[in-house]
Design a protein around this motif. Sequence first.
Motif, PDB file in Angstrom:
ATOM      1  N   THR A 528       0.852  -1.190   0.000  1.00  0.00           N
ATOM      2  CA  THR A 528       0.000   0.000   0.000  1.00  0.00           C
ATOM      3  C   THR A 528       0.880   1.230   0.000  1.00  0.00           C
ATOM      4  N   THR A 529       0.624   2.103  -0.989  1.00  0.00           N
ATOM      5  CA  THR A 529       1.343   3.377  -1.080  1.00  0.00           C
ATOM      6  C   THR A 529       0.355   4.488  -0.742  1.00  0.00           C
ATOM      7  N   ALA A 530       0.710   5.289   0.224  1.00  0.00           N
ATOM      8  CA  ALA A 530      -0.186   6.353   0.672  1.00  0.00           C
ATOM      9  C   ALA A 530       0.419   7.709   0.352  1.00  0.00           C
ATOM     10  N   PHE A 531      -0.478   8.694   0.100  1.00  0.00           N
ATOM     11  CA  PHE A 531      -0.047  10.058  -0.198  1.00  0.00           C
ATOM     12  C   PHE A 531      -0.704  10.993   0.812  1.00  0.00           C
ATOM     13  N   ILE A 532       0.100  11.893   1.338  1.00  0.00           N
ATOM     14  CA  ILE A 532      -0.420  12.868   2.283  1.00  0.00           C
ATOM     15  C   ILE A 532       0.277  14.192   2.050  1.00  0.00           C
ATOM     16  N   GLY A 533      -0.369  15.256   2.430  1.00  0.00           N
ATOM     17  CA  GLY A 533       0.195  16.591   2.247  1.00  0.00           C
ATOM     18  C   GLY A 533      -0.895  17.618   2.452  1.00  0.00           C
ATOM     19  N   SER A 534      -0.493  18.845   2.450  1.00  0.00           N
ATOM     20  CA  SER A 534      -1.456  19.919   2.668  1.00  0.00           C
ATOM     21  C   SER A 534      -2.376  20.059   1.456  1.00  0.00           C
ATOM     22  N   THR A 535      -3.463  20.780   1.614  1.00  0.00           N
ATOM     23  CA  THR A 535      -4.400  21.020   0.516  1.00  0.00           C
ATOM     24  C   THR A 535      -3.684  21.748  -0.620  1.00  0.00           C
ATOM     25  N   ALA A 686      -2.807  -7.104  -4.784  1.00  0.00           N
ATOM     26  CA  ALA A 686      -3.020  -5.890  -5.582  1.00  0.00           C
ATOM     27  C   ALA A 686      -2.131  -4.761  -5.083  1.00  0.00           C
ATOM     28  N   THR A 687      -1.915  -3.806  -5.979  1.00  0.00           N
ATOM     29  CA  THR A 687      -1.182  -2.593  -5.630  1.00  0.00           C
ATOM     30  C   THR A 687      -2.208  -1.544  -5.222  1.00  0.00           C
ATOM     31  N   ILE A 688      -2.042  -1.027  -3.996  1.00  0.00           N
ATOM     32  CA  ILE A 688      -3.052  -0.109  -3.463  1.00  0.00           C
ATOM     33  C   ILE A 688      -2.453   1.287  -3.282  1.00  0.00           C
ATOM     34  N   PHE A 689      -3.219   2.291  -3.767  1.00  0.00           N
ATOM     35  CA  PHE A 689      -2.847   3.691  -3.558  1.00  0.00           C
ATOM     36  C   PHE A 689      -3.942   4.351  -2.720  1.00  0.00           C
ATOM     37  N   ILE A 690      -3.525   5.065  -1.694  1.00  0.00           N
ATOM     38  CA  ILE A 690      -4.478   5.755  -0.831  1.00  0.00           C
ATOM     39  C   ILE A 690      -4.055   7.208  -0.684  1.00  0.00           C
ATOM     40  N   THR A 697      -5.309   6.854   8.965  1.00  0.00           N
ATOM     41  CA  THR A 697      -5.730   6.044   7.814  1.00  0.00           C
ATOM     42  C   THR A 697      -4.530   5.437   7.106  1.00  0.00           C
ATOM     43  N   ILE A 698      -3.381   6.110   7.117  1.00  0.00           N
ATOM     44  CA  ILE A 698      -2.250   5.670   6.291  1.00  0.00           C
ATOM     45  C   ILE A 698      -1.027   5.234   7.097  1.00  0.00           C
ATOM     46  N   MET A 699      -1.082   5.337   8.427  1.00  0.00           N
ATOM     47  CA  MET A 699       0.134   5.109   9.213  1.00  0.00           C
ATOM     48  C   MET A 699       0.667   3.682   9.103  1.00  0.00           C
ATOM     49  N   HIS A 700      -0.205   2.742   8.675  1.00  0.00           N
ATOM     50  CA  HIS A 700       0.255   1.357   8.528  1.00  0.00           C
ATOM     51  C   HIS A 700       0.587   1.010   7.080  1.00  0.00           C
ATOM     52  N   ALA A 701       0.625   2.024   6.189  1.00  0.00           N
ATOM     53  CA  ALA A 701       0.948   1.780   4.784  1.00  0.00           C
ATOM     54  C   ALA A 701       2.401   1.364   4.642  1.00  0.00           C
ATOM     55  N   ASP A 702       2.698   0.548   3.604  1.00  0.00           N
ATOM     56  CA  ASP A 702       4.069   0.086   3.358  1.00  0.00           C
ATOM     57  C   ASP A 702       4.963   1.237   2.912  1.00  0.00           C
ATOM     58  N   GLN A 703       4.348   2.220   2.232  1.00  0.00           N
ATOM     59  CA  GLN A 703       5.125   3.359   1.737  1.00  0.00           C
ATOM     60  C   GLN A 703       4.248   4.600   1.803  1.00  0.00           C
ATOM     61  N   ILE A 704       4.748   5.626   2.481  1.00  0.00           N
ATOM     62  CA  ILE A 704       4.022   6.887   2.577  1.00  0.00           C
ATOM     63  C   ILE A 704       4.832   7.953   1.847  1.00  0.00           C
ATOM     64  N   ILE A 705       4.154   8.654   0.945  1.00  0.00           N
ATOM     65  CA  ILE A 705       4.822   9.714   0.189  1.00  0.00           C
ATOM     66  C   ILE A 705       4.217  11.045   0.628  1.00  0.00           C
ATOM     67  N   VAL A 713       8.610  15.455  -0.579  1.00  0.00           N
ATOM     68  CA  VAL A 713       9.504  15.943   0.478  1.00  0.00           C
ATOM     69  C   VAL A 713       9.771  14.860   1.520  1.00  0.00           C
ATOM     70  N   GLY A 714       9.129  13.736   1.330  1.00  0.00           N
ATOM     71  CA  GLY A 714       9.362  12.640   2.264  1.00  0.00           C
ATOM     72  C   GLY A 714       8.817  11.350   1.698  1.00  0.00           C
ATOM     73  N   LYS A 715       9.548  10.245   1.959  1.00  0.00           N
ATOM     74  CA  LYS A 715       9.130   8.952   1.450  1.00  0.00           C
ATOM     75  C   LYS A 715       9.615   7.871   2.412  1.00  0.00           C
ATOM     76  N   GLY A 716       8.735   6.997   2.837  1.00  0.00           N
ATOM     77  CA  GLY A 716       9.125   5.924   3.749  1.00  0.00           C
ATOM     78  C   GLY A 716       7.938   5.435   4.547  1.00  0.00           C
ATOM     79  N   THR A 717       8.218   4.677   5.593  1.00  0.00           N
ATOM     80  CA  THR A 717       7.149   4.206   6.468  1.00  0.00           C
ATOM     81  C   THR A 717       6.793   5.296   7.461  1.00  0.00           C
TER      82      THR A 717
END
Length: 743
Positions: A528-535, A686-690, A697-705, A713-717
């Motif tokens: 699971t690859t998650a994306f987070i950031g400001s609006t 499956a490959t999951i993008f969130i 919601t994303i803290m347990h993702a395999d990869q957080i971008i 500006v950041g990539k990892g768990t």
Amino acid sequence: MLKGGIMKQIGGILKKFTFPILCIIVLLWIQATCDLSLPDYTASIINVGIQEKGIDSTIPSAIRSDIYEGILSLSDQKEEIEQIYEKKSYLELSERDQKKYGKKYPLLRNESIYIRKDISKDQKELLEEEFAFLMILVEAIDSGNQEVIEQLKLPSNLDENPLKAFNKLDGKIKKEIYETYKKTFANYENSMIKQIAIESIKNEYLKIGLNLDDLQMSYIISNGIVMISIAALIMIVAVLIGFLASRTAARFAFLLRNKLVEKIMSFSNKEFDEFSTASLITRSTNDIQQVQMLFVMVLRIVVYSPLLGIGALLKVMGNSMNWVIGLAIGLILLIVIILFIFAMPKFKLVQKLVDKLNLVSREILTGIPVIRAFSTELHEEQRFDAANQELAKTNLFCNRVMGIMMPTMNFIMNGVAILIIWVGAKQVDMGTLQVGTLMAFITYTMQVIMSFLMLSMVSIMLPRAWVSVKRIAEVLKKENSIIETKDPVNFDDSKKGIVEFKDVYFRYPDAEEDVLEEINFVAKPGTTTAFIGSTGSGKSTLINLIPRFFDVTGGKILIDGVDIRKTNIHELRSKIGYVPQKGILFSGTIRSNILFGAEDQSDENMNRAAKIAQASAFIEEKEQQYESEISQGGTNVSGGQRQRISIARALATNSDIYIFDDSFSALDYKTDVNLRKALGEEIQNATIFIVAQRISTIMHADQIIVLDKGAIVGKGTHAELLETCDIYKEIALSQLKEDELHG
């Protein structure tokens, strides 16, 4: 370019209707021919049937022997006359012919008479004019007309029947008498000569014993039957034309609408931004309706009117009153020109105002909750009223113009009819024109005027319809920014589910700066690859590049080892289960919505998808469960239920890649946790993008971008980012307590 392109596309559709269009043209030709023949029959009934007692030729159907001998002695065409007449003697006839001819010609019982055989059209044209003069002269002599006898200076010793005495004269003398008498008609119109000749024939028929009343009724009834038959044929043909034209136009509109919607369905977000939704709806409905109406009018009027108008003009060619037709056409053209100058801009404006009204209506209807929340009902009512008033005023102007136009045209037509009667009455009084001919001329004039009037009506509607055609053309000719490759590359099954971004840049059309820049990452199956950031950081934009809602402006995206721009779009999107930010449902049932992209899937798979999406509980509580109705837009279910059904819809496709674009925002914490747990257990390959706003919601993702201003500006768990990325840690601390950060 636009004009040629749309005409080429429309021409391609029209090729499918070649046969029915040809049938319509043939039927219109038949209708025009029938319409043009009716006035002639009307004129014949009045001129011949009523005024001339049914005598339609100056060549009598039967004459006495003395009359025949007199005509034969004067004519230069003896052989032709001898060919068309046959002497009949009652005693020499068969019993059958005695009944046939004896009843019709009572004189035949006492003496022989000459009866005309069937004659050809050529024979009739050859002899009619000469027979008119011959019959007038011979019948006048036979009747003992003293004025004629004195005028011709016949011998004074005529102590027997004048005609018999005349027949005994020397042929040269008779010829001189005939030529002298013929000169007295030098200034007479042919129609007057024919009428005088008909009177002579009437007298001859009376002497033969022919019943003129029966002859008259026979002529009127036979022509009346023909007219009724022609009218019935016109009715049948008109019904067939109406049916074929309406069916062809409806089918044409159907195919054009399909083509338009097919084109709209291929649009990317860029094209949708250029055309408003309200405008696309108007183009798909109202504009195509205008084109359909024009198509019907072209089939029924544009082809028919010239046939009728030209045919009617040919019928009255050479008439001394043709100037009246020219005057009428001139007045009609003047009115049409005035309409074009003043009304046409308004006609063109109507479609744009319909667009505007649809736009306002759509905004109000979709934004009712917000409008009510901010108590701006009055403002929105005023906004709608302004758009509605503008459209109403324009339509009223157009309708008033059309309302004035029709009475004006009727005034011209009736005025022309009065003028024709005024001028024609003088000619009738002088004997140069018959009443039936005058009525036929009025009818033909009305047909010419009507043909111009109908073409004028089409010419007025044409600009409005052409605006619609151009609006449709704008959509059909719009080049997609997402271009389908002609030689698609197949996906590499050995790299199934691998998604890779390589130096990806993206800039919106007409924008000055990149929204995304130098994006690099790899997502593998079972992760699971998650994306987070400001609006506004570019999260949704980034994942919308995967299904090619937009195309990258730099770098490339690989799926299964293949650049997605080199693959078939349909195959690409069939590999992806997509859940948008806003849960969009369609009218139907819960079942139809879940199986929207997987109609061939079993109920078992549907139930599994609903269970993973945490939707099965509320669905099974409903009376009809999966058959429960969903209203348009899913307004009869809550936001959380709508979102869960949307998630179930994506899961039901059993795709290799799943994209959840902030799809858990409407879910409570417990449902969110259960859903993510179920995803981890059930969707393992499956490959999951969130995309999410909540760290939980994303803290347990395999990869957080972590994105900021379009850059990574950041990539990892979760744990790694807490240590290495200040922005992520700042977001986490704003949402979680210290003891929850490492939970």
